[in-house]
Design a protein around this motif. Structure first.
Motif, PDB file in Angstrom:
ATOM      1  N   THR A   1       3.837 -13.631 -23.583  1.00  0.00           N
ATOM      2  CA  THR A   1       4.668 -14.833 -23.674  1.00  0.00           C
ATOM      3  C   THR A   1       4.618 -15.734 -22.446  1.00  0.00           C
ATOM      4  N   GLY A   2       4.234 -15.176 -21.301  1.00  0.00           N
ATOM      5  CA  GLY A   2       4.270 -15.956 -20.075  1.00  0.00           C
ATOM      6  C   GLY A   2       5.641 -16.022 -19.430  1.00  0.00           C
ATOM      7  N   LEU A   3       6.614 -15.304 -19.988  1.00  0.00           N
ATOM      8  CA  LEU A   3       7.962 -15.277 -19.428  1.00  0.00           C
ATOM      9  C   LEU A   3       8.033 -14.305 -18.259  1.00  0.00           C
ATOM     10  N   SER A   4       8.980 -14.545 -17.363  1.00  0.00           N
ATOM     11  CA  SER A   4       9.199 -13.616 -16.260  1.00  0.00           C
ATOM     12  C   SER A   4       9.966 -12.399 -16.759  1.00  0.00           C
ATOM     13  N   ARG A   5       9.922 -11.318 -15.985  1.00  0.00           N
ATOM     14  CA  ARG A   5      10.652 -10.109 -16.362  1.00  0.00           C
ATOM     15  C   ARG A   5      12.157 -10.390 -16.447  1.00  0.00           C
ATOM     16  N   ARG A   6      12.668 -11.236 -15.564  1.00  0.00           N
ATOM     17  CA  ARG A   6      14.096 -11.563 -15.582  1.00  0.00           C
ATOM     18  C   ARG A   6      14.467 -12.295 -16.870  1.00  0.00           C
ATOM     19  N   GLU A   7      13.627 -13.249 -17.266  1.00  0.00           N
ATOM     20  CA  GLU A   7      13.884 -13.982 -18.503  1.00  0.00           C
ATOM     21  C   GLU A   7      13.813 -13.057 -19.710  1.00  0.00           C
ATOM     22  N   ILE A   8      12.840 -12.148 -19.686  1.00  0.00           N
ATOM     23  CA  ILE A   8      12.687 -11.213 -20.801  1.00  0.00           C
ATOM     24  C   ILE A   8      13.907 -10.312 -20.913  1.00  0.00           C
ATOM     25  N   LEU A   9      14.413  -9.860 -19.785  1.00  0.00           N
ATOM     26  CA  LEU A   9      15.601  -9.007 -19.805  1.00  0.00           C
ATOM     27  C   LEU A   9      16.776  -9.732 -20.446  1.00  0.00           C
ATOM     28  N   LYS A  10      16.963 -10.997 -20.105  1.00  0.00           N
ATOM     29  CA  LYS A  10      18.053 -11.773 -20.688  1.00  0.00           C
ATOM     30  C   LYS A  10      17.878 -11.900 -22.200  1.00  0.00           C
TER      31      LYS A  10
END
Length: 213
Positions: free
Chosen positions: A178-187
């Motif tokens: 997805t190109g998302l950061s790990r922090r964004e994915i966690l949210k």
């Protein structure tokens, strides 16, 4: 290495053993009431909050790294005096290095999920016995500028939901796809957990997340 987890498998000794190599473990415990735990966490069949708490207590005895315990607050669901007293007792037994009292910063996908106000969060911190000692870090749902394929937050949630519906994925798998950061994915995973539930399994490559049909 940091590991983000809902903590549902800590009752298994093999899972605890696999996590001993981590530098930081961030489990979630938002209620010790079976009914409330099931409503918020939507655990897989056979997972009960008592075994989750016991697993976290045992992991603390075995693990030399840092544990940052997240308490995810949903006003009206896990904010009664009885709920908070139960959480406080569990936190004292788990003895994490840090407690993060978090909430949504906008309405969730379920009608019964709403953000807690700063005043509510402060009251909850005080009730948990951590007021003034551990910073509250409200969960934000803004996306990092320029994240590919995610012009809208709802698009990002739908993208991750579809990905883990098709096959179990680790955080790294989701980040690559997805190109998302790990922090964004966690949210995003937290939002999906509340709306439809997520199952976890620990394999050789790490913790896999799966959204059942």
């Amino acid at each position: 290495m940091a590991v983000l987890t809902n903590g549902s498998l800590f009752w298994r000794s093999d899972v605890r053993d696999d996590l001993l190599r981590a530098d930081l473990v961030l489990p979630t415990l938002s209620s010790v009431s079976e009914e409330t735990f099931s409503k918020i966490q939507r655990p897989a069949p056979g997972i009960h909050v008592a075994q989750v708490v016991k697993g976290l207590i045992q992991f603390r005895k075995e693990y030399a790294g840092e544990i940052w315990l997240e308490v995810f607050i949903i006003p009206g669901i896990n904010t009664s005096l009885r709920e908070l007293e139960g959480l406080r007792a569990a936190i004292e037994q788990i003895a994490p290095d840090r407690v993060q009292v978090n909430t949504l910063d906008r309405p969730g996908t379920e009608h019964w999920v709403r953000p807690a106000s700063p005043a509510e969060l402060e009251r909850i911190r005080s009730a948990l016995g951590i007021s003034g000692l551990i910073p509250v870090e409200p969960i934000g749902y803004e996306l990092t500028a320029g994240a590919p394929m995610t012009p809208e937050w709802t698009d990002a949630v739908a993208l991750v939901r579809e990905l883990i519906r098709r096959r179990p994925c680790t955080l790294d798998d989701i980040a690559i796809a997805t190109g998302l950061s790990r922090r964004e994915i966690l949210k995003i995973l937290r939002e999906i957990q509340i709306s439809s539930g997520i199952q976890e399994s620990t394999e050789e490559r790490g913790i896999f997340f799966f959204c059942p049909e």
